[in-house]
Write an enzyme that holds these catalytic residues in place. Structure first.
Site, PDB file in Angstrom:
ATOM      1  N   LYS A  33       0.842  -1.210   0.000  1.00  0.00           N
ATOM      2  CA  LYS A  33       0.000   0.000   0.000  1.00  0.00           C
ATOM      3  C   LYS A  33       0.875   1.258   0.000  1.00  0.00           C
ATOM      4  O   LYS A  33       2.059   1.208   0.342  1.00  0.00           O
ATOM      5  CB  LYS A  33      -0.923  -0.022   1.211  1.00  0.00           C
ATOM      6  CG  LYS A  33      -0.211   0.097   2.548  1.00  0.00           C
ATOM      7  CD  LYS A  33      -1.149  -0.176   3.714  1.00  0.00           C
ATOM      8  CE  LYS A  33      -0.386  -0.078   5.019  1.00  0.00           C
ATOM      9  NZ  LYS A  33      -1.145  -0.603   6.159  1.00  0.00           N
ATOM     10  N   TYR A 248      15.533  29.963   5.053  1.00  0.00           N
ATOM     11  CA  TYR A 248      14.372  30.680   5.592  1.00  0.00           C
ATOM     12  C   TYR A 248      14.502  30.876   7.094  1.00  0.00           C
ATOM     13  O   TYR A 248      14.888  29.960   7.818  1.00  0.00           O
ATOM     14  CB  TYR A 248      13.088  29.898   5.311  1.00  0.00           C
ATOM     15  CG  TYR A 248      12.608  30.033   3.876  1.00  0.00           C
ATOM     16  CD1 TYR A 248      12.219  31.262   3.369  1.00  0.00           C
ATOM     17  CD2 TYR A 248      12.556  28.921   3.054  1.00  0.00           C
ATOM     18  CE1 TYR A 248      11.782  31.382   2.057  1.00  0.00           C
ATOM     19  CE2 TYR A 248      12.114  29.029   1.736  1.00  0.00           C
ATOM     20  CZ  TYR A 248      11.729  30.270   1.250  1.00  0.00           C
ATOM     21  OH  TYR A 248      11.303  30.387  -0.030  1.00  0.00           O
TER      22      TYR A 248
END
Ligand SMILES: *Cc1c(COP(=O)(O)O)cnc(C)c1O
Length: 339
Positions: A33, A248
């Site tokens: 999955k 940042y």
């Protein structure tokens, strides 16, 4: 963009350890999955098939369709859209979902033995069997899922006790309703290795196959090796003087003159931003500042950087689990099979 190496030797090594425990390759249902835990759905399906794995577990019917050619049996965990394929089985997660399937569909009934997430309760078994019969579904298995197989609590034992009762009741009901040869399964990776003499019909194995199972020391299983490693390439470099800042928020300040390079792996690719200012690569190269969307800076001037080769380790920096590190990796990152 960064790229991923999938180590086939390590994957087969992990499958060998799992096979020793299940005692046969037929009993391994490889959980694929979420893009095979970020490894790449078709890449891992193809390798698994080459190894001899015949069963797979996925979340959706769409995933099942993509890997149909590689397996004999595919269990869909949570989708009610039925695809045309003899190989696919669907999970019944509640009494209500039974009527969503049509006559002749192969299904497996999930029973809630204590996780309280999906599945019918023990007391609903009779009604479930009756409804399944009424709609004309083909019930092939009854299964459950553990909430805490990777933890040292009593929960694993209590769910096993509950499932034992479920098995007994379901076997009787199977006879009554004419479902022959009902199979039973309950184990994920951690649970499989807690059984000293595994005797269920199948184990649904995910994280152990990918070599990133993290367990308390008393439950630890030796020998697993991570399959996935992630590499990034340099975009640019610069000389940084002592006291200059990076990225940042200017959260990284260099304590000396050094070379900083920027690499093409950011949170948009699946580099968890919570690693910001708190991660060093397996080669000891320090992440400088915050992870950006498309890139991140490291104290290095190498053209290429191994960002991580063990999701368990980087998960510690990110404050999460290997599963999240892996499934965060975007599907458009190039995957290359090596080893
Ligand atoms: C994801 C999942 C598994 C696999 O769990 P691992 O811990 O990765 O082995 C097994 N069964 C079900 C129902 C799952 O959802």
């Amino acid at each position: 963009m960064a790229y991923i190496k999938l180590n086939k030797t390590n994957f087969f090594n992990n499958l060998n350890i799992i096979k020793e425990h299940t005692k046969s390759v037929e009993k391994i249902a490889l959980v694929l999955k979420d893009n095979a835990y970020g490894h790449g759905l078709t890449e891992m399906a193809s390798l698994a098939s080459e190894y001899g794995i015949k069963r797979a577990v996925v979340r959706t019917s769409e995933e099942a369709k993509k890997i149909e050619e590689f397996f004999e049996y595919i269990l869909v965990l949570s989708d009610t859209t039925v695809v045309k394929s003899e190989k696919v089985r669907y999970t019944i997660n509640s009494l209500n979902s039974i009527s969503k399937f049509s006559n002749g569909t192969k299904v497996e009934l999930k029973v809630d033995t204590g996780m309280h997430r999906n599945g019918i309760s023990k007391s609903e078994l009779n009604e479930a069997f009756s409804k399944i019969k009424e709609v004309g579904l083909v019930l092939e298995a009854v299964f459950t899922h553990h909430s805490s197989a990777d933890e040292l609590t009593s929960e694993w034992f209590s769910q096993n006790c509950n499932f034992k009762i479920v098995k007994e009741e379901a076997s009787k009901l199977a006879e009554e309703f004419g479902f022959t040869q009902l199979r039973f399964h309950s184990s994920n990776s951690a649970s499989l290795f807690r059984h000293s003499n595994f005797d269920e019909d199948m184990a649904r194995v995910g994280i152990a196959a990918y070599g990133c199972m993290s367990l308390p020391s008393s439950l630890r299983v030796e020998g697993f090796k991570p399959v996935l490693s992630l590499y990034a390439q340099k975009i640019s470099s610069r000389d940084l003087q002592k006291g200059q800042r990076v990225g940042y928020g200017s959260t990284y300040e260099s304590s000396r003159d050094l070379i900083i390079s920027n690499y093409n792996f950011g949170y948009g690719d699946g580099f968890l931003r919570s690693c910001s200012n708190n991660y060093s690569t397996p080669e000891g190269i320090e992440l400088a500042g915050r992870v950006s969307m498309d890139n991140s800076s490291f104290v290095s001037d190498s053209d290429e950087l191994l960002i991580f080769n063990d999701a368990i380790e980087i998960a510690k920096s990110a404050g999460t689990i290997s599963y999240e590190v892996l499934t965060s990796l975007k599907s458009d990152i190039r995957r290359e099979i090596v080893g």
